[in-house]
Design a protein around this motif. Structure first.
Motif, PDB file in Angstrom:
ATOM      1  N   ARG A 289       0.833  -1.210   0.000  1.00 59.27           N
ATOM      2  CA  ARG A 289       0.000   0.000   0.000  1.00 59.27           C
ATOM      3  C   ARG A 289       0.868   1.261   0.000  1.00 59.27           C
ATOM      4  O   ARG A 289       0.498   2.285   0.574  1.00 59.27           O
ATOM      5  N   CYS A 290       1.990   1.212  -0.633  1.00 58.46           N
ATOM      6  CA  CYS A 290       2.945   2.324  -0.614  1.00 58.46           C
ATOM      7  C   CYS A 290       2.589   3.351  -1.687  1.00 58.46           C
ATOM      8  O   CYS A 290       2.455   3.013  -2.862  1.00 58.46           O
ATOM      9  N   THR A 291       2.432   4.619  -1.287  1.00 64.56           N
ATOM     10  CA  THR A 291       2.177   5.686  -2.257  1.00 64.56           C
ATOM     11  C   THR A 291       3.494   6.167  -2.848  1.00 64.56           C
ATOM     12  O   THR A 291       4.558   6.004  -2.230  1.00 64.56           O
TER      13      THR A 291
END
Length: 408
Positions: A102-104
């Motif tokens: 879930r890394c932006t």
């Protein structure tokens, strides 16, 4: 964290991000001044040229230079070097705890920027910086500084791994050892051997690069990490193929654990030259090795076979038993009996070798691939018949192969 730092940090880190992230990085190269120091914290702008970029040089010196300090890393480090100590700490306190699924893009860039800031802060303050992060109670800052410390001074930083593990858990433990290993390999052989002693029995197997003047003979003689020997030998083969091949020839004559190195040094040589040249270079050393190391090494080459590699090896392996070892290795690596097995069998010269390879594969012995030894005899016949059809095996050959399948 002060808002004025964020655009500059993202700009400094943008080059280190994967290609899909670059579009999210700020495009302006206008410098901003931090009030704490009055210094610019923006990475230097990249130089642009018209037309396509020249491909990277394919030689050991260029490889070592890129591994040691990519251009993007230089830019991020230059930006960190212009920050005050307070600004470096702000960057580290803003670093996110990355959850990779879930890394932006922004979080990833801040994570990369934190690594550059940590390296600079540790350079200035040493272990004191790790102690500061421990007191700050920020996992990401602690991790970044612990990685930086393990890379720069592993003996001093390693004891702090215990605090991190007790506070945050063990999931990042080997990233610290890896940082120490990778940095040491880019310095010298003694530092690398020392890191291996600090993490004795760590099971190290890979580093992305070695120093341009790395002492490979000393390392191979003294390391206790078998898999690291393979990685070092592959890098040596890029720098000095004759010396590396002589070391491989000597090693495989004494220790069959060297058999796994065959495909690594082949890949190294093929990357810098061609599949054909790599095969001409390596095959004499393989065929001069004693059994079982000889057959094991050749079979290991079969674990990664593109059609061009199959043809080059089949042409340069001088004996049919070696060609059979290659084919059986490819079939064992091909879990479903698909295109790789078919292409390798088709490359065998003449029907007799094809029948011999398939007969061994059907025998149920140690040379048998899973897909030809699992299930009932009828299941194995069902898998073998289409393969014989594609290879255009004669009726006499078909009967030999069907009778080779064990009953039951």
């Amino acid at each position: 964290m002060r808002r004025h730092l964020l655009p500059s940090i993202l700009a400094a880190a943008a080059g280190l991000a994967a290609g899909w992230l670059v579009a999210h990085a700020p495009s302006s190269s206008t410098a901003e001044s931090g009030p704490a120091s009055g210094k610019s914290v923006t990475a230097p702008a990249r130089h642009r040229t018209d037309g396509p970029e020249a491909p990277p040089a394919r030689d050991f010196t260029s490889y070592a230079k890129r591994a040691a300090r990519p251009l993007e890393q230089e830019e991020a480090e230059a930006a960190a070097a212009r920050m005050s100590t307070g600004e470096l700490r702000e960057v580290l306190l803003a670093a996110p705890d990355i959850v990779w699924g879930r890394c932006t893009p922004e979080d990833y860039l801040l994570h990369i920027a934190a690594d550059a800031a940590a390296a600079e802060l540790f350079r200035r303050e040493g272990v004191v910086s790790i102690e500061w992060a421990e007191g700050a109670g920020k996992k990401a800052a602690n991790a970044a500084l612990l990685k930086a410390g393990c890379a720069a001074d592993p003996a001093a930083a390693k004891p702090h791994m215990q605090f991190f593990a007790e506070t945050y858990g063990y999931e990042l433990g080997w990233s610290f050892a890896g940082a120490a290993l990778n940095a040491a390999a880019l310095r010298n052989v003694n530092d690398l051997l020392q890191v291996e002693k600090l993490w004795s029995g760590g099971g190290f197997d890979y580093v992305p690069g070695f120093a341009a003047d790395f002492d490979f003979p000393t390392y191979l003689a003294r390391t206790g990490e078998p898999r690291m020997k393979e990685t070092a030998l592959a890098a040596w083969a890029a720098r000095d193929p004759d010396a590396a091949l002589a070391a491989f020839r000597e090693g495989i004559a004494k220790d069959q654990h060297w058999t796994d190195a065959a495909w690594k040094i082949f890949n190294s040589r093929a990357t810098l030259t061609s599949e054909e040249e790599a095969a001409r270079w390596l095959c004499p050393a393989l065929t001069g090795a004693p059994d079982p190391a000889r057959s094991m090494a050749i079979a290991n080459l079969g674990s990664d076979l593109a059609p061009s590699r199959v043809a080059a090896l089949m042409e340069n392996l001088p004996e049919d038993r070696d060609r059979l070892s290659l084919a059986l290795g490819a079939m064992r690596s091909d879990m479903s009996g698909g295109k790789s097995s078919l292409a390798t069998l088709q490359a065998l010269p003449g029907e007799e070798l094809k029948v011999q390879a398939l007969a061994k594969a059907c025998s149920g012995g140690r040379d048998s691939p899973y897909w030809l030894r699992s299930g009932s005899a009828e299941d194995r016949r069902a898998r073998l018949v289409p393969l014989m059809d594609q290879l255009q095996i004669s009726e006499a050959g078909r009967q030999r192969l069907l009778s080779a399948i064990p009953a039951g």
